[in-house]
Design a protein around this motif. Structure first.
Motif, PDB file in Angstrom:
ATOM      1  N   PHE A 395       0.853  -1.184   0.000  1.00 33.54           N
ATOM      2  CA  PHE A 395       0.000   0.000   0.000  1.00 33.54           C
ATOM      3  C   PHE A 395       0.897   1.245   0.000  1.00 33.54           C
ATOM      4  N   TYR A 396       0.355   2.333  -0.559  1.00 33.89           N
ATOM      5  CA  TYR A 396       1.174   3.534  -0.765  1.00 33.89           C
ATOM      6  C   TYR A 396       0.465   4.759  -0.202  1.00 33.89           C
ATOM      7  N   GLN A 397       1.230   5.575   0.526  1.00 32.73           N
ATOM      8  CA  GLN A 397       0.704   6.818   1.095  1.00 32.73           C
ATOM      9  C   GLN A 397       1.545   7.979   0.585  1.00 32.73           C
ATOM     10  N   PRO A 398       0.901   9.031   0.072  1.00 29.48           N
ATOM     11  CA  PRO A 398       1.674  10.127  -0.526  1.00 29.48           C
ATOM     12  C   PRO A 398       2.358  11.006   0.514  1.00 29.48           C
ATOM     13  N   GLN A 399       3.539  11.511   0.156  1.00 31.60           N
ATOM     14  CA  GLN A 399       4.190  12.589   0.877  1.00 31.60           C
ATOM     15  C   GLN A 399       3.944  13.877   0.095  1.00 31.60           C
ATOM     16  N   ILE A 400       3.482  14.917   0.790  1.00 30.57           N
ATOM     17  CA  ILE A 400       2.987  16.134   0.142  1.00 30.57           C
ATOM     18  C   ILE A 400       3.963  17.288   0.320  1.00 30.57           C
ATOM     19  N   ALA A 401       4.199  18.029  -0.754  1.00 31.46           N
ATOM     20  CA  ALA A 401       4.877  19.319  -0.638  1.00 31.46           C
ATOM     21  C   ALA A 401       3.820  20.328  -0.186  1.00 31.46           C
ATOM     22  N   SER A 409       6.465  11.994  -3.181  1.00 33.92           N
ATOM     23  CA  SER A 409       6.932  10.607  -3.127  1.00 33.92           C
ATOM     24  C   SER A 409       5.869   9.761  -2.445  1.00 33.92           C
ATOM     25  N   ALA A 410       6.103   8.444  -2.401  1.00 33.78           N
ATOM     26  CA  ALA A 410       5.132   7.520  -1.804  1.00 33.78           C
ATOM     27  C   ALA A 410       5.819   6.659  -0.760  1.00 33.78           C
ATOM     28  N   SER A 411       5.236   6.615   0.461  1.00 36.71           N
ATOM     29  CA  SER A 411       5.724   5.711   1.506  1.00 36.71           C
ATOM     30  C   SER A 411       5.002   4.375   1.373  1.00 36.71           C
ATOM     31  N   THR A 412       5.762   3.291   1.486  1.00 35.07           N
ATOM     32  CA  THR A 412       5.226   1.950   1.256  1.00 35.07           C
ATOM     33  C   THR A 412       4.983   1.237   2.584  1.00 35.07           C
TER      34      THR A 412
END
Length: 634
Positions: A395-401, A409-412
């Motif tokens: 599963f992937y969670q976004p990192q936001i500017a 980027s995406a944290s797994t």
């Protein structure tokens, strides 16, 4: 026991340099000309270390006499923090004859102590103008005080250990004569001592009765051979021999008799193949072999016939001869680095169990013949099987500017929903990954999957990264950097497409063993991120020279933003320091608009949390990424 004389203790150069860096940061952050550490001598305070600001009139080696009640002396006498915003408005300080420097108008200082309570000196900052020293500055001073006193504790304890060692050395010399008188008794105990030495020597990697590898060492060595075989087009086979009447032999004739039988089996079988061979005794009634051979030079039929011939013979025992009831399980590696290869030892054992239950003398491992109830360890075996079958979901969670809302980027994270076990918790998965063979299998699965995903998503959004979190056991693999290089080259993407996260706690519990691997990974261009940051394991000196380029601040700080002014001040100071060190910062656990507003005040570049989006499947993540890319184009 001799006492430590703190006046004679020297501060090592490495620690002194870290103090120097700290004072530079403190002076810059507080916008003052002077930041210094003073050390107490018998009749004076010496300037031991200070910042190098051009406006700083104080130099290392300057002294302040005691008895004049200046700021630093008062700080030591009261043994507490001293704040003087404006000495000209304070009657106590208006007539001070020597205020440290002629221009000193405000002062902030705090006492420093050795771990035994003896004063070391003071940590202080001076200003030439009125300065009320904000809470964040005072808190940063306290943080640096804790850091300095922790290093003083190291110096003190080191000296204490040296004194203890000196006393022990003296005692050892005094006992030399006594030990000489005991030589006769030691001779009488030599046989017993040799047995104990043998047990100590073999207890970690060997079975003491037969001298063969024990179960743990056998599994580790087999997995090492498997990794090498995958790189050189070679094949690994495991033969597991279970002696079904071994327990009866042990009861009737003794454990030593069974030890001798195991040795006889090993000697009679000899070398089963032309290349590397491991011999092991995983359990008291079993003996196992791991063989390495070229794919074009294997003759398993001949090996099996030899095993059957030898185990059908009579074996010599003190009371005569005995015939064994032996069942054999075999497992052979799969080509192309199949994750299933990391479970060869378990598979061979399972095949032997099936052979015993079915009455057949030998069986090769076959997935279709392995029932759930016969598994050696159901959770471990199911996990390896799920990795092999691609049943572990990422599963992937976004990192936001934060400034523009762009997905950076995406944290797994992983999910394991097993048809029999159900939804397995992350804690259970984490515990499984403490075993090297399972940790390596999951690591290879996640890395290869993430590299593939990163390649796909960078076609949608250039410079996008995929981040995976690895534990110490996974990073301890000596071949990890080599595999990363091969897989990135195979995918034809740069190292910057991948980000590897390491928790602060795990890093500093295993720093010496992981440092080389981290530097190798960083040399590939892969981004290294120190996550769960903020609980005091990492020093600022370490971060300044470490291979890490980003930090993810622990979500506990985000949780307390709205409720704790102290946490807000400390977090603000912490982020300013990391910015000065050139590190990107990611705040995790952002769940509300109010928390985001605080982050905007802190000038945080990146954030992650349910406020933006929780973990999602690859398909859902990709849809959002496409939408954002289309919006940017218009």
């Amino acid at each position: 026991m001799a006492r430590v004389n703190t006046q004679q203790l020297e501060v090592p150069n490495k620690i002194y340099c870290s103090w120097q860096d700290m004072l530079e940061i403190l002076a810059q952050f507080s916008h003052v000309p002077v930041a210094m550490i003073n050390r107490l001598n018998q009749h004076q305070l010496d300037v031991f270390c200070c910042n190098h600001n051009i406006d700083n009139p104080i130099r290392v080696g300057d002294t302040f006499a005691l008895g004049e009640d200046h700021f630093c002396e008062t700080t030591l006498k009261t043994d507490s923090i001293l704040v003087v915003p404006d000495r000209n408005l304070d009657p106590k300080w208006q007539q001070l004859s020597k205020p440290l420097t002629a221009k000193t108008q405000s002062y902030l200082g705090i006492p420093l102590h050795w771990p035994n309570g003896t004063p070391f000196g003071t940590l202080s900052i001076l200003d030439n103008k009125i300065n009320h020293f904000k809470i964040s500055i005072r808190e940063l001073l306290s943080v640096f005080k804790d850091s300095v006193e922790a290093q003083l504790t190291v110096i003190y304890q080191n000296q204490k250990l040296q004194l203890v060692n000196k006393e022990l050395h003296s005692r050892i010399q005094n006992r030399t004569v006594e030990l000489a008188n005991l030589s006769y008794q030691l001779d009488k105990e030599s046989t017993k001592r040799k047995q104990l030495e043998r047990e100590i020597h073999y207890q970690q990697h060997h079975d003491t009765g037969s001298g063969l590898l024990n179960a743990k060492a056998w599994e580790l060595e087999t997995n090492r051979i498997v990794n090498q075989a995958d790189l050189h087009n070679q094949e690994v086979s495991v033969f597991y021999l279970g002696i079904s009447n071994g327990q009866r032999i042990q009861i009737d004739m003794g454990a030593e008799t069974l030890d001798q039988i195991i040795k006889q089996i090993k000697d009679k079988l000899g070398e089963l193949g032309p290349k590397t061979q491991l011999s092991a005794r995983p359990r008291s009634n079993d003996i196992a072999f791991t063989l390495l051979s070229n794919n074009d030079n294997k003759n398993y039929d001949a090996i099996i016939r030899h095993i059957m011939d030898v185990t059908s013979q009579d074996f010599d025992v003190p009371s005569g001869k005995v015939r064994l009831q032996v069942y054999v399980g075999a497992s052979i590696s799969h080509p192309q680095r199949n994750p299933q290869n990391m479970a060869l030892t378990v598979q061979a054992y399972q095949a032997m169990q099936n052979a015993r239950e079915s009455g057949k003398r030998i069986l090769f491992y076959d997935d279709n013949q392995i029932e759930g109830g016969t598994k050696l360890n159901r959770l471990e075996s199911y996990f390896i099987e799920s990795i092999r079958d691609n049943a572990i979901k990422l599963f992937y969670q976004p990192q936001i500017a934060i400034k523009n809302g762009q997905w950076h980027s995406a944290s797994t994270s992983i999910r394991w929903d097993h048809p029999i076990l159900g939804n397995v918790s992350e804690l259970s998965i984490s515990q499984l990954c403490d075993q090297p063979e399972i940790a390596d299998a999951l690591c290879h699965f996640m890395v290869r999957k993430s590299i593939y995903i990163a390649k796909q998503w960078r076609a949608i959004k250039p410079h996008f990264r995929v981040a995976i979190k690895l534990n110490a056991c996974q990073l301890a693999s000596k071949d990890l950097a080599m595999y990363l290089h091969l897989w990135l080259k195979e995918a034809q993407i740069p190292g910057e497409a991948l980000e590897i996260e390491v928790s602060e706690k795990q890093l500093f519990a295993n720093e010496s063993t992981l440092q080389a691997t981290l530097e190798q990974i960083s040399s590939l261009g892969i981004n290294l991120t120190l996550c769960d940051f903020g609980h005091g394991h990492a020093s600022f000196s370490y971060l300044k020279h470490s291979p890490f380029k980003r930090i993810k601040i622990d979500k506990s700080f985000t949780d307390n933003l709205q409720h704790s002014s102290e946490d807000r001040s400390f977090l603000h100071s912490l982020m300013q320091i990391t910015t000065r060190l050139g590190l990107d910062t990611v705040l995790t656990g952002v769940e509300s608009k109010e928390q985001e507003q605080w982050l905007l005040q802190f000038d945080t570049p990146y954030a992650e949390g349910k406020k933006y989006h929780g973990p999602m499947t690859r398909k859902d993540f990709e849809q959002f990424l496409y939408k954002q890319s289309e919006i940017n184009q218009h």
